[in-house]
Design a protein around this motif. Structure first.
Motif, PDB file in Angstrom:
ATOM      1  N   GLU A 175     -24.710  42.227  16.143  1.00 10.01           N
ATOM      2  CA  GLU A 175     -23.898  41.917  15.102  1.00 10.01           C
ATOM      3  C   GLU A 175     -24.326  40.540  14.463  1.00 10.01           C
ATOM      4  N   GLU A 176     -24.876  39.877  15.386  1.00 14.51           N
ATOM      5  CA  GLU A 176     -25.322  38.513  15.065  1.00 14.51           C
ATOM      6  C   GLU A 176     -26.669  38.651  14.161  1.00 14.51           C
ATOM      7  N   LYS A 177     -27.472  39.776  14.375  1.00  6.88           N
ATOM      8  CA  LYS A 177     -28.938  39.851  13.714  1.00  6.88           C
ATOM      9  C   LYS A 177     -28.277  40.177  12.269  1.00  6.88           C
ATOM     10  N   ARG A 178     -27.355  41.046  11.985  1.00  5.06           N
ATOM     11  CA  ARG A 178     -27.092  41.262  10.703  1.00  5.06           C
ATOM     12  C   ARG A 178     -26.821  39.999   9.668  1.00  5.06           C
ATOM     13  N   GLU A 179     -26.108  38.968  10.364  1.00  2.00           N
ATOM     14  CA  GLU A 179     -25.783  37.957   9.592  1.00  2.00           C
ATOM     15  C   GLU A 179     -26.947  36.839   9.445  1.00  2.00           C
ATOM     16  N   VAL A 180     -27.807  36.774  10.681  1.00  5.25           N
ATOM     17  CA  VAL A 180     -28.758  35.695  10.522  1.00  5.25           C
ATOM     18  C   VAL A 180     -30.194  36.391  10.010  1.00  5.25           C
ATOM     19  N   ASN A 237     -41.932  32.182  10.730  1.00  5.72           N
ATOM     20  CA  ASN A 237     -41.939  33.731  11.817  1.00  5.72           C
ATOM     21  C   ASN A 237     -41.487  33.107  13.329  1.00  5.72           C
ATOM     22  N   LEU A 238     -41.682  32.040  13.482  1.00  4.35           N
ATOM     23  CA  LEU A 238     -41.208  31.628  14.751  1.00  4.35           C
ATOM     24  C   LEU A 238     -39.790  31.792  15.185  1.00  4.35           C
ATOM     25  N   LEU A 239     -39.084  31.613  13.847  1.00  2.03           N
ATOM     26  CA  LEU A 239     -37.540  31.774  14.038  1.00  2.03           C
ATOM     27  C   LEU A 239     -37.151  33.149  14.602  1.00  2.03           C
ATOM     28  N   MET A 284     -26.160  31.294  18.479  1.00  4.23           N
ATOM     29  CA  MET A 284     -26.324  31.637  16.976  1.00  4.23           C
ATOM     30  C   MET A 284     -26.236  30.331  16.173  1.00  4.23           C
ATOM     31  N   SER A 285     -25.213  29.737  16.453  1.00  5.10           N
ATOM     32  CA  SER A 285     -25.169  28.505  15.457  1.00  5.10           C
ATOM     33  C   SER A 285     -26.328  27.647  15.561  1.00  5.10           C
ATOM     34  N   THR A 286     -27.045  27.637  16.747  1.00 13.23           N
ATOM     35  CA  THR A 286     -28.191  26.698  16.815  1.00 13.23           C
ATOM     36  C   THR A 286     -29.288  27.270  15.927  1.00 13.23           C
ATOM     37  N   LEU A 287     -29.604  28.346  15.755  1.00 16.62           N
ATOM     38  CA  LEU A 287     -30.564  29.239  14.997  1.00 16.62           C
ATOM     39  C   LEU A 287     -30.170  28.976  13.581  1.00 16.62           C
ATOM     40  N   LYS A 288     -28.826  29.077  13.351  1.00 18.56           N
ATOM     41  CA  LYS A 288     -28.530  28.714  11.903  1.00 18.56           C
ATOM     42  C   LYS A 288     -28.875  27.275  11.575  1.00 18.56           C
ATOM     43  N   GLU A 289     -28.623  26.442  12.386  1.00 20.23           N
ATOM     44  CA  GLU A 289     -28.834  24.912  12.091  1.00 20.23           C
ATOM     45  C   GLU A 289     -30.285  24.558  11.780  1.00 20.23           C
ATOM     46  N   LYS A 290     -31.010  25.672  12.639  1.00 17.74           N
ATOM     47  CA  LYS A 290     -32.550  25.429  12.465  1.00 17.74           C
ATOM     48  C   LYS A 290     -32.966  25.960  11.166  1.00 17.74           C
ATOM     49  N   ILE A 291     -32.515  27.235  10.583  1.00 14.94           N
ATOM     50  CA  ILE A 291     -32.813  27.546   9.604  1.00 14.94           C
ATOM     51  C   ILE A 291     -32.398  26.688   8.414  1.00 14.94           C
ATOM     52  N   ALA A 292     -31.290  26.037   8.359  1.00 18.07           N
ATOM     53  CA  ALA A 292     -30.673  25.391   7.326  1.00 18.07           C
ATOM     54  C   ALA A 292     -31.633  23.984   7.196  1.00 18.07           C
ATOM     55  N   SER A 293     -32.253  23.439   8.561  1.00 16.28           N
ATOM     56  CA  SER A 293     -33.072  22.361   8.615  1.00 16.28           C
ATOM     57  C   SER A 293     -34.406  22.836   7.931  1.00 16.28           C
ATOM     58  N   VAL A 294     -35.002  23.848   8.257  1.00 17.71           N
ATOM     59  CA  VAL A 294     -36.209  24.237   7.555  1.00 17.71           C
ATOM     60  C   VAL A 294     -36.102  24.419   6.059  1.00 17.71           C
ATOM     61  N   LYS A 295     -35.110  24.980   5.674  1.00 20.46           N
ATOM     62  CA  LYS A 295     -34.656  25.193   4.312  1.00 20.46           C
ATOM     63  C   LYS A 295     -34.638  23.982   3.436  1.00 20.46           C
ATOM     64  N   GLU A 296     -33.982  22.832   4.065  1.00 23.96           N
ATOM     65  CA  GLU A 296     -33.802  21.563   3.539  1.00 23.96           C
ATOM     66  C   GLU A 296     -35.165  20.852   3.518  1.00 23.96           C
ATOM     67  N   ARG A 297     -36.210  21.042   4.558  1.00 23.18           N
ATOM     68  CA  ARG A 297     -37.317  20.640   4.254  1.00 23.18           C
ATOM     69  C   ARG A 297     -38.369  21.204   3.345  1.00 23.18           C
ATOM     70  N   ILE A 298     -38.167  22.217   3.224  1.00 20.17           N
ATOM     71  CA  ILE A 298     -39.021  23.000   2.072  1.00 20.17           C
ATOM     72  C   ILE A 298     -38.573  22.773   0.705  1.00 20.17           C
ATOM     73  N   ALA A 299     -37.272  22.586   0.714  1.00 16.40           N
ATOM     74  CA  ALA A 299     -36.886  22.100  -0.712  1.00 16.40           C
ATOM     75  C   ALA A 299     -37.390  20.614  -1.175  1.00 16.40           C
ATOM     76  N   SER A 300     -37.686  19.920  -0.373  1.00 17.53           N
ATOM     77  CA  SER A 300     -38.155  18.614  -0.595  1.00 17.53           C
ATOM     78  C   SER A 300     -39.734  18.290  -0.749  1.00 17.53           C
ATOM     79  N   ILE A 301     -40.592  19.473  -0.297  1.00 21.41           N
ATOM     80  CA  ILE A 301     -41.812  19.339  -0.267  1.00 21.41           C
ATOM     81  C   ILE A 301     -42.406  19.119  -1.457  1.00 21.41           C
TER      82      ILE A 301
END
Length: 341
Positions: free
Chosen positions: A53-58, A41-43, A1-18
């Motif tokens: 339980e992880e789905k609720r958070e992610v 959608n690929l996420l 789950m931590s890997t998916l959270k890192e991907k989400i954070a990375s995508v958000k960071e890139r979107i913020a700078s577009i």
């Protein structure tokens, strides 16, 4: 789950700078992040593998990411729409409506003169304003010690004693005679230069239109009839002309032509100095020596030449009292000619 959270954070960071420079760029970003095959959608492919339980958070994080991306791309679109049409905005431009221009009075007169002579079969010939001494003086029968060669009358190019600003458009006539075989019938409009003090009646540059006709059996009577036709076409059918003997190095016999004053109709006024006549041009039969110098057999051909000042003609037509007005670019003066064709 931590890997998916890192991907989400990375995508958000890139979107913020577009950033996007245009509408196609915005659409490309929308497809990249929000389409069915976009990164967000690929996420969900990885999201499906998580526990309940992880789905609720992610799930909350992915939904926030999708909303964030949607808002960011919409903001880019709105910013571009707001700036459409302002890319080339001139902030120094006057807020008042732009005043439409008009043809310059000298241009109007030049065009009218050329049009009248074109109806008589004359074609227009143009030449350089920077000429050599031969084509301006020597080929036109000017003696080596003629006053017109003096620096008081002519602008010579520094360090090039044989190169000068032409003092008349007769130099164009010489080049035409060198290059064409008679019959020759041309008019030569253009700007000329003379080293004179600038005043209401004179300038260091002005405009001329000169004419040349060479053929067999051309006479002074032909010249007179052509000039009478021109004067009556330009000034009116009741215009009279008179020819007075004069002298020019390149014509013999030579004459100056006056027209009856179109302001007072020959009665006498300040413009014609109360004589009823106004001088408008010089003319004469081309000197045989000038023909021979240009390679034309003077025993077979003869011809006439004439030259008029465009400013002088414009003064008579539009009654401008100061020659300097023609070159000062004063909008108040030029606006008087709006709608004149």
């Amino acid at each position: 789950m931590s890997t998916l959270k890192e991907k989400i954070a990375s995508v958000k960071e890139r979107i913020a700078s577009i950033e996007a420079a245009n509408a196609p760029d915005v659409e490309a970003l929308r497809i990249k992040f929000l389409s069915k095959k976009g990164e967000i959608n690929l996420l969900f492919d990885e999201f499906k593998k998580l526990s309940a339980e992880e789905k609720r958070e992610v799930g909350v994080l992915i939904n926030d990411l999708k909303n964030f991306a949607t808002e960011r791309i919409q903001l880019l679109k709105e910013t571009l729409n707001a700036n459409i049409g302002y890319d080339h905005l001139d902030v120094t431009r006057n807020a008042e409506p732009i005043v439409l221009g008009s043809r310059h009075p000298l241009t109007l007169v030049k065009q009218e003169v050329c049009e009248i002579f074109s109806r008589l079969g004359f074609s227009v010939a143009l030449g350089s304003e920077i000429e050599d001494d031969y084509h301006v003086f020597s080929a036109l029968n000017f003696a080596d010690d003629h006053p017109a060669r003096d620096m008081q009358d002519t602008f010579f190019i520094a360090h090039k004693p044989d190169i000068l600003l032409r003092t008349h458009t007769s130099s164009v006539q010489v080049r035409v005679m060198e290059q064409q075989h008679p019959p020759i019938r041309v008019i030569c409009p253009g700007r000329v230069y003379r080293n004179e003090a600038i005043s209401a009646r004179a300038h260091c540059f002005f405009h001329q239109i000169e004419g040349l006709y060479i053929d067999k059996n051309v006479s002074f009577a032909d010249l007179r009839e052509v000039l009478l036709f021109f004067a009556q076409e330009f000034f009116g059918s009741d215009t009279k002309i008179r020819l007075r003997p004069s002298y020019f190095p390149f014509t013999e016999p030579s004459a100056e032509m006056d027209v009856s004053c179109n302001i007072c109709h020959g009665q006498g006024c300040a413009f014609c100095k109360h004589t009823g006549w106004v001088e408008i041009l010089g003319c004469g039969m081309v000197d045989p020596a000038v023909l021979e110098e240009s390679g034309i057999d003077s025993s077979l051909y003869s011809g006439y030449a004439f030259g008029l000042g465009v400013e002088r003609m414009t003064n008579l037509k539009y009654r401008a009292k100061d020659l300097r007005m023609f070159s000062e670019n004063d909008q108040r003066f030029l606006s008087l000619f709006q709608g004149v064709h």
